[in-house]
Design an enzyme around this catalytic site. Structure first.
Site, short mmCIF file in Angstrom:
data_model
loop_
_atom_site.label_atom_id
_atom_site.label_comp_id
_atom_site.label_asym_id
_atom_site.label_seq_id
_atom_site.Cartn_x
_atom_site.Cartn_y
_atom_site.Cartn_z
N GLU A 336 0.95 -1.26 0.08
CA GLU A 336 0.04 -0.01 0.10
C GLU A 336 0.96 0.98 0.02
OE1 GLU A 336 -2.98 -0.30 3.17
OE2 GLU A 336 -4.26 -1.56 2.00
N GLU A 440 -5.96 -8.25 -0.33
CA GLU A 440 -6.97 -7.95 1.13
C GLU A 440 -8.25 -7.63 0.62
OE1 GLU A 440 -5.39 -4.81 3.58
OE2 GLU A 440 -3.22 -5.59 3.28
#
Length: 526
Positions: A336, A440
């Site tokens: 991320e 995710e």
């Protein structure tokens, strides 16, 4: 003999059919679970880890504002720092907000918006916002009495406001808690960073070591790998922090032991037939300013040549140590990165270099590239031409963290999965580029008071759509105090009807069924 030939052909066809269903490029699609909150701390996953920290509402990165109780004005660093400090603002905003750097239980440094620190290092006793490197003259002891505070220098003098709205450090007496110029009100604006840095620096080295050793020993165990293998999961994605390379003696304040835990995870994975993805969740300098990247105060410093070079050394360490391990499936180069602070050019350059480092140690390990979070289109990584083989782009799909989802009901959330997520996955598959990984996702949303049936439908929609990702998916996360984020709780309580939890739906069972059917055809007279 003709019957035997037909039976053998049928058996071969079954095996071929099953291998096509359950594999992509020879790899069984990932049905994974993240081991979040284990080797990289995220306080929201297990808040009790922070319960014993003194002044726990004043951890590193806590945002505070300071108001003079006499002047009824806020302390302000004009332009975010770089000059004098004044006490002249009626309303507090960014110039009036300071980020704490914790030195001890009651000693702190105060960082301004522009990155400078408050300092008492001036000849006339003025408090300035000019220091770039905090030392003792930038360290203040904060004495608390409810919301009121005294701010004391290490040499014993106290900070006070003046009637002409300056902040000085020449008050030499012990102030009372009444309305006086050396008494302030401390307003805690945000205390939302609860990562490795905050835990370790909050407890101090000895206590932090005890807390983290117990957590790593008990939070994830071999029994969890057994549970996952029995419920259709074939992969674990394991977040790690950059300090793992210097284990068992990482730089302060980090605590050693994560490398030994990662070694155990690989051993358990091998015992229970799982694969491991090592995910570099926290890079030096922080790639997104969040607690799970171990940011000290929410700032992002990763996109600098020094930190990028250090991060590549981390990848080399991990690839050297685990590149030949039979349980390694892939290495995720960075989790991320923030689109707001990490440019695409910098990220692509890093990914290309990281890819080559992994290839130096393994020709088969998958190299996983996480898309930027924020305002970024995943197509940018599909067009970047990073690597020649076994490259995967990781997308994180949450119906959360965005006002767009805040007013959706259950049906609208489910429709979004089918009408928005599914076409995007189909478009990316059609690009004939890297494999697609939903690294995710979670069976949680912003719907209030949703029923078990509604959760089941939402989870089934995600499983249905994400099964089309060419590399597979990984649930966030195995264990969590917030129950709907907890994979184990969802499975045991039937809020997530994952078909892999039934032996009748697993590839191994179907393969055995096919073999049994084939043998039955062979031995039965025709």
């Amino acid at each position: 003999m003709g019957g035997l030939a037909v039976s053998a052909f049928v058996l071969f066809s079954w095996v071929l059919f099953l291998s096509c269903i359950f594999s992509v490029d020879g790899l069984s699609k990932v049905r994974g679970v993240n081991l979040g909150g284990w080797l990289v701390i995220e306080g929201w996953i297990k808040p009790s880890l922070f319960d014993g920290i003194p002044n726990g509402d004043m951890l590193d990165g806590t945002q505070v504002q300071i108001r003079s109780v006499v002047l009824n004005k806020y302390v302000s660093a004009a332009n975010g720092g770089g000059s004098n400090v004044t006490v002249d603002r009626d309303v507090a905003s960014t110039w009036e907000t300071f980020w704490l750097w914790r030195v001890s239980d009651n000693e702190f440094q105060l960082r301004c918006l522009g990155g400078q620190f408050l300092t008492s290092n001036s000849e006339d006793g003025l408090i300035l916002a000019t220091s770039k490197h905090p030392l003792s003259t930038e360290t203040f002891s904060i004495e608390r009495n409810a919301r009121r505070v005294h701010i004391r220098l290490l040499n014993g003098g106290y900070v006070q406001a003046t009637n002409d709205h300056l902040l000085i450090s020449t008050y030499q007496f012990q102030p009372g808690w009444d309305n006086n110029l050396a008494t302030f009100e401390l307003v805690i604006v945000a205390n939302n960073l609860h990562g490795d840095y905050q835990l370790a620096n909050g407890y101090g080295p000895d206590k932090a070591k005890m807390v983290l050793e117990e957590h790593r020993r008990s939070f994830i165990t071999a029994k969890d790998f057994d549970f996952l293998s029995r419920h259709g999961i074939n992969t674990v994605r394991i977040p790690v922090g950059w300090w793992i390379t210097q284990d068992p003696y990482p730089p302060s304040p980090f605590v050693g032991g994560s490398l030994a835990a990662l070694d155990l995870a690989f051993s358990w994975a091998q015992s229970y037939g799982l694969k491991c993805i090592i995910d570099l969740h926290a890079a030096p300098g922080s790639q997104n300013g969040m607690e799970h990247s171990a940011s000290r105060d929410g700032s992002v410093a990763w996109p600098s040549p020094e930190y990028i070079s250090q991060t590549l050394e981390v990848i080399d360490f991990l690839a050297t140590r685990y590149g030949g391990h039979p349980s390694l499936l892939g290495i995720e180069l960075l989790n991320e990165p923030s689109a707001a602070t990490v440019t695409l050019d910098v990220l692509v350059s890093y990914y290309m270099r990281g890819y080559q480092i992994v290839r130096n140690h393994s020709s088969t390990a998958y190299v996983i590239l996480c898309q930027r979070i924020g305002n970024a289109d995943p197509i940018e990584l599909f067009q970047a031409g990073i690597g020649l083989s076994n490259v995967v782009v990781d997308l994180h799909y949450y119906n959360l963290f965005n006002p767009y989802f805040a007013t959706m009901n259950s049906s609208q959330n489910i429709d979004f999965i089918y009408k928005m997520r599914a076409p995007q996955l189909q478009d990316l598959k059609g690009m004939n580029g890297p494999l697609v990984f939903i690294g995710e996702w979670v069976n949680e949303w912003d719907v209030q008071n949703a029923s078990q049936y509604e959760y089941q439908k939402f989870g089934s929609a995600q499983l249905d759509v994400y099964a089309n990702a060419t590399f597979g998916w990984s649930y966030w996360t195995l264990k969590n105090d917030m129950i709907h984020w907890d994979f184990e709780w969802n499975i045991k309580n039937k809020y997530l009807l994952f078909s892999g939890s039934s032996m009748l739906k697993t590839p191994s069972f179907l393969l055995l069924l096919a073999l049994g059917w084939g043998i039955h055809l062979i031995i039965m007279p025709r």
